[in-house]
Design a protein around this motif. Structure first.
Motif, mmCIF file in Angstrom:
data_model
loop_
_atom_site.group_PDB
_atom_site.id
_atom_site.type_symbol
_atom_site.label_atom_id
_atom_site.label_comp_id
_atom_site.label_asym_id
_atom_site.label_seq_id
_atom_site.Cartn_x
_atom_site.Cartn_y
_atom_site.Cartn_z
ATOM 1 N N SER A 544 6.421 24.094 22.681
ATOM 2 C CA SER A 544 7.564 23.243 22.363
ATOM 3 C C SER A 544 8.144 22.605 23.637
ATOM 4 O O SER A 544 9.041 21.770 23.575
ATOM 5 C CB SER A 544 8.651 24.042 21.630
ATOM 6 O OG SER A 544 9.362 24.874 22.532
ATOM 7 N N HIS A 545 7.644 23.006 24.808
ATOM 8 C CA HIS A 545 8.084 22.390 26.062
ATOM 9 C C HIS A 545 7.288 21.099 26.273
ATOM 10 O O HIS A 545 6.066 21.083 26.085
ATOM 11 C CB HIS A 545 7.850 23.368 27.225
ATOM 12 C CG HIS A 545 8.455 22.892 28.512
ATOM 13 N ND1 HIS A 545 7.856 21.937 29.288
ATOM 14 C CD2 HIS A 545 9.610 23.231 29.138
ATOM 15 C CE1 HIS A 545 8.628 21.709 30.356
ATOM 16 N NE2 HIS A 545 9.692 22.485 30.288
ATOM 17 N N ALA A 549 0.541 21.432 26.858
ATOM 18 C CA ALA A 549 -0.407 20.981 25.846
ATOM 19 C C ALA A 549 -0.867 22.147 24.996
ATOM 20 O O ALA A 549 -0.923 22.073 23.771
ATOM 21 C CB ALA A 549 -1.601 20.321 26.523
ATOM 22 N N GLU A 550 -1.204 23.247 25.662
ATOM 23 C CA GLU A 550 -1.731 24.394 24.941
ATOM 24 C C GLU A 550 -1.314 25.665 25.643
ATOM 25 O O GLU A 550 -1.149 25.681 26.869
ATOM 26 C CB GLU A 550 -3.259 24.341 24.947
ATOM 27 C CG GLU A 550 -3.862 23.987 23.614
ATOM 28 C CD GLU A 550 -5.358 24.197 23.613
ATOM 29 O OE1 GLU A 550 -5.801 25.189 23.022
ATOM 30 O OE2 GLU A 550 -6.068 23.385 24.232
ATOM 31 N N ALA A 551 -1.178 26.737 24.875
ATOM 32 C CA ALA A 551 -0.781 28.000 25.502
ATOM 33 C C ALA A 551 -1.463 29.163 24.803
ATOM 34 O O ALA A 551 -1.701 29.129 23.593
ATOM 35 C CB ALA A 551 0.734 28.166 25.412
ATOM 36 N N ALA A 567 1.183 34.609 30.122
ATOM 37 C CA ALA A 567 0.893 33.355 29.425
ATOM 38 C C ALA A 567 -0.079 32.505 30.232
ATOM 39 O O ALA A 567 0.029 32.413 31.458
ATOM 40 C CB ALA A 567 2.195 32.598 29.201
ATOM 41 N N PHE A 568 -1.011 31.902 29.540
ATOM 42 C CA PHE A 568 -1.942 30.943 30.137
ATOM 43 C C PHE A 568 -1.601 29.595 29.527
ATOM 44 O O PHE A 568 -1.540 29.471 28.304
ATOM 45 C CB PHE A 568 -3.385 31.323 29.817
ATOM 46 C CG PHE A 568 -3.798 32.623 30.456
ATOM 47 C CD1 PHE A 568 -4.537 32.631 31.630
ATOM 48 C CD2 PHE A 568 -3.430 33.840 29.887
ATOM 49 C CE1 PHE A 568 -4.913 33.822 32.228
ATOM 50 C CE2 PHE A 568 -3.798 35.036 30.479
ATOM 51 C CZ PHE A 568 -4.542 35.026 31.658
ATOM 52 N N VAL A 569 -1.391 28.614 30.402
ATOM 53 C CA VAL A 569 -0.865 27.346 29.919
ATOM 54 C C VAL A 569 -1.694 26.180 30.429
ATOM 55 O O VAL A 569 -2.033 26.124 31.614
ATOM 56 C CB VAL A 569 0.613 27.199 30.382
ATOM 57 C CG1 VAL A 569 1.107 25.796 30.189
ATOM 58 C CG2 VAL A 569 1.501 28.192 29.649
ATOM 59 N N ILE A 570 -2.014 25.260 29.524
ATOM 60 C CA ILE A 570 -2.617 23.996 29.945
ATOM 61 C C ILE A 570 -1.527 22.930 29.881
ATOM 62 O O ILE A 570 -0.876 22.777 28.839
ATOM 63 C CB ILE A 570 -3.774 23.572 29.012
ATOM 64 C CG1 ILE A 570 -4.826 24.676 28.928
ATOM 65 C CG2 ILE A 570 -4.398 22.262 29.467
ATOM 66 C CD1 ILE A 570 -5.973 24.357 27.980
ATOM 67 N N LEU A 571 -1.332 22.224 31.005
ATOM 68 C CA LEU A 571 -0.294 21.188 31.011
ATOM 69 C C LEU A 571 -0.828 19.899 30.393
ATOM 70 O O LEU A 571 -2.032 19.643 30.393
ATOM 71 C CB LEU A 571 0.173 20.916 32.443
ATOM 72 C CG LEU A 571 0.878 22.076 33.144
ATOM 73 C CD1 LEU A 571 1.296 21.644 34.555
ATOM 74 C CD2 LEU A 571 2.109 22.550 32.364
ATOM 75 N N LEU A 586 8.969 27.148 32.786
ATOM 76 C CA LEU A 586 8.357 27.578 31.523
ATOM 77 C C LEU A 586 8.825 28.982 31.136
ATOM 78 O O LEU A 586 9.071 29.266 29.963
ATOM 79 C CB LEU A 586 6.828 27.530 31.627
ATOM 80 C CG LEU A 586 6.252 26.119 31.814
ATOM 81 C CD1 LEU A 586 4.732 26.178 31.953
ATOM 82 C CD2 LEU A 586 6.641 25.215 30.640
ATOM 83 N N ARG A 587 8.963 29.845 32.132
ATOM 84 C CA ARG A 587 9.452 31.202 31.831
ATOM 85 C C ARG A 587 10.864 31.123 31.239
ATOM 86 O O ARG A 587 11.166 31.756 30.231
ATOM 87 C CB ARG A 587 9.474 32.061 33.104
ATOM 88 C CG ARG A 587 8.073 32.386 33.634
ATOM 89 C CD ARG A 587 8.132 33.255 34.888
ATOM 90 N NE ARG A 587 8.716 34.547 34.583
ATOM 91 C CZ ARG A 587 9.688 35.129 35.277
ATOM 92 N NH1 ARG A 587 10.193 34.536 36.337
ATOM 93 N NH2 ARG A 587 10.138 36.300 34.930
#
Ligand code: WT7
Length: 656
Positions: A544-545, A549-551, A567-571, A586-587
């Motif tokens: 939702s941020h 793109a994906e988490a 958490a693993f995040v794709i921006l 993000l945290r």
């Protein structure tokens, strides 16, 4: 201690029950036989001997419409009458119900006679705000006496409460209020946290004015606790001190049907939407009272009992409010954190009130281990005679520390396995009966039946083989469903191994002695400090941020909290990676969306996520990365080079 010296130490210990303890224990070995001989007769006996019924029940269990159970059919009772009035009527009005200890050192002693008046006033106040039997009341409050009064007042009216943990954010509060369509919210201006006030009502305001949705909330009743500035809506908000003290201090408690809903409590599932687990009246109260008597071994005339959980979780419902009060126990209610103003605060409380039974969580014990054994050693804790553990497996090292430094090397420890859904303790030793096995919850208590199944759904008993824990018979305090979603109830709990088995979601195994060892969740649910969090819920908060793109979220092993959120995040393509700054943003975003408890320990910005050919994220591999292990089998990945990409390209930030 090394693993070897730990196990040889365990081997030498005599953990069989002490005969003096056994002689006075509420739990006895013949309870197992009685329950095995006739399951329903056993529970009918518990219900009739421990609870006062306005109308006796006609049928113990109606399982005709399984998995929708009805217990003690035709019976009626009032929960608040059982937890309060009947003790006063029995001549125990002068007994202390609650020793309240505020974080700042303010105290309040509440006898059962006081409690009866306070609950009656609160019930009259809620009725004056329009609350009627069947209406839902949301409770968003810290650990203060008014919270207990409010819950019991709701029970008295038959208005199911939905307590929302004070650590949840406005966003989480909004979802829960909307799902239960709560008519009234009871809250405080703020709550004390480590000597500082933190606002609480502000989140209620934000939850009510959420987007364009029309809120079901008509009134907000506000206890002044911290003198925090609040915004005020005259047509909606009412101060507790303006309304409650002037109410009549008597209130007639109407009997409710045994199956009348008592409360809703939201818990995380495998999807992003929390589940409103609901419990009803007669069965829930019976099992809460029974387990508090035979597992915690509460003797109301002599014990001082202390459960350190927050009332926002099921442990606080069953083992602060309903179980101990139904039994007429004396208990401690503590508002604050364990290290305010110093790291010996809990032990000081034990000494002050001569606490004899302490029920807490492994994560707290591991924190105390870190702080050092010299801290509890400064206090007189000779009053302790029973210790309990709940929320996650307790590792043998923490078990031994707890026994030695809190339990005076003699108190039995009951490791109690249960869930929000089960309502009350299910698997646990009985103190005075069971020879203890550190690290294992051991076996189902009398009246409860469990099995371990293999992948094909076949029960087995061979030791050390890992399978799935299931419950094989309905039990009185079982959830009656998911609020407003009967299909999800069936699907989540009664379909994995067919309609005969309640699937708990936990892995388990037997040891050589036949003890059950719980091995943690097998689904996408994490357990952080004994709090249940769903990977899906945190993933949806992350996406939702606007930059995400994906988490993918995993629970990685953590020395203190059991598991930690990683958490693993794709921006997104257009988002700028500002390294540590982005990570912190993000945290904080997750903390805002769900609450500080869900804030990831680590956020790793990665170029790709490992997926199977069907697009399912392989969390197992991410867990390997998060736990700093060699990455496991990657053959089912659509693109097997992804893992090396992740390991190379990862920029990560860690917790405060
Ligand atoms: C999950 C339920 C029970 C009230 C607090 C948590 C884990 C709970 C134990 C234990 C091993 C345990 C399980 C369970 N769990 N107690 N003694 N040993 N695991 O309630 O939030 O509904 O979580 O907590 O994984 O499924 P909850």
């Amino acid at each position: 201690m090394t693993d070897d010296s730990l196990s040889s130490h365990l081997h030498e210990m005599d953990l069989s029950p002490d005969s003096a303890f056994t002689a006075q224990a509420n739990g006895t070995a013949d309870l197992y036989d009685a329950a095995a001989a006739d399951h329903e007769a056993f529970w009918a006996e518990q219900a009739r001997s421990r609870i006062s019924w306005a109308t006796d029940f006609e049928r113990t269990l109606d399982w005709d419409d399984a998995p929708f159970a009805k217990w003690f059919v035709g019976g009626s009772l009032n929960v608040a009458h059982n937890c309060v009035d009947r003790h006063v009527e029995a001549g125990n009005g002068d007994r202390v119900a609650i020793h309240f200890e505020g974080e700042g050192g303010d105290t309040r002693t509440i006898t059962y006679a006081d409690l009866q008046k306070e609950v009656s006033k609160a019930a009259n106040a809620l009725e004056s705000l329009g609350v009627e039997t069947g209406d839902r009341v949301a409770v968003y409050m810290p650990m203060i006496p008014e919270t207990v009064f409010t819950m019991l007042a709701c029970a008295r009216i038959g208005a199911p409460h939905s307590v929302i943990f004070g650590g949840f954010s406005a966003e989480a509060l909004h979802t829960r209020i909307a799902d239960a369509e709560a008519k009234v919210v009871v809250t405080t201006d703020g709550q004390w946290r480590r000597g500082k006030p933190a606002p609480l009502k502000a989140a209620v305001d934000a939850a009510i004015h959420h987007g364009d949705d029309e809120s079901p909330v008509e009134k907000v009743l506000v206890v002044k606790r911290t003198d925090t500035d609040v915004e005020w809506d005259d047509s909606r908000d009412v101060w507790w001190h303006d309304l409650v003290p002037g109410q009549p201090d008597t209130h007639e408690a109407q009997p409710m049907d045994s199956e009348h809903p008592l409360f809703i409590l939201y818990t995380s599932g495998t999807t992003g939407k929390p589940k409103g687990i609901f419990h009803t009246t007669g069965g829930y109260l019976t099992q809460a009272a029974y387990t508090n008597a035979v597992v915690h071994d509460v003797h109301p005339e002599t014990d001082v009992y202390w459960c350190t959980a927050d009332v926002g979780w099921v442990t606080g419902h069953s083992y602060i409010v309903y179980g101990p009060l139904a039994n007429g126990a004396t208990q401690v209610l503590y508002e604050g954190t364990p290290d305010t103003p110093h790291q010996g605060r809990w032990w000081e409380i034990v000494e002050k009130y001569k606490v004899s039974i302490l029920y807490t969580a492994p994560t707290a014990i591991r924190t105390f281990m870190k702080w050092g054994a010299d801290i509890p050693a400064k206090f007189d804790m000779s009053s302790i005679r029973v210790l309990g553990s709940v929320g996650e497996p307790i590792n043998p090292e923490a078990w031994l520390w707890y026994r030695k430094h809190v339990g005076g090397d003699k108190a039995p420890i009951v490791d109690t396995w249960w869930q929000t859904e089960t309502g009350a303790i299910m698997i646990s030793p009985l103190p005075g009966v069971t020879t203890l096995e550190p690290g294992s919850a051991q076996k189902p208590i009398p009246g409860i039946s469990a099995e371990i199944l293999d992948d094909d759904g076949n029960p087995f008993t061979e030791p050390e083989k890992v399978g799935y824990l299931v419950l094989t018979k309905p039990w009185p305090s079982m959830l009656r469903g998911i609020w407003g979603d009967p299909e999800r109830y069936k699907e989540t709990y009664w379909s994995r191994f067919g309609p005969k088995y309640y699937f708990a979601g936990d892995g388990a195994k037997y040891d050589e002695k036949g003890n059950i060892w719980l091995l943690g969740r097998v689904d996408d649910v994490m357990n952080v400090s004994g709090h249940r969090l769903s990977t899906a819920e945190i993933e949806s908060a992350l996406v939702s941020h606007p930059s995400v793109a994906e988490a993918a979220v995993v629970g990685a092993a953590d020395e203190t909290t059991g598991q930690a959120v990683c958490a693993f995040v794709i921006l997104r393509g257009d988002a700028v990676d500002n390294g540590e700054e982005t990570v912190q943003e993000l945290r904080n975003h997750v903390a805002k969306e769900i609450g500080p408890i869900a804030k990831p320990r680590q956020v790793m910005i990665v170029p790709e996520l490992p997926k199977t050919r069907s697009g399912k994220i392989m969390r197992r591999l991410l867990k390997d990365v998060a736990e700093n292990r060699e990455v496991g089998d990657v053959t089912t990945l659509a693109d097997s080079s992804v893992m090396s990409l992740i390991k190379e390209g990862m920029s990560s930030g860690s917790s405060d």
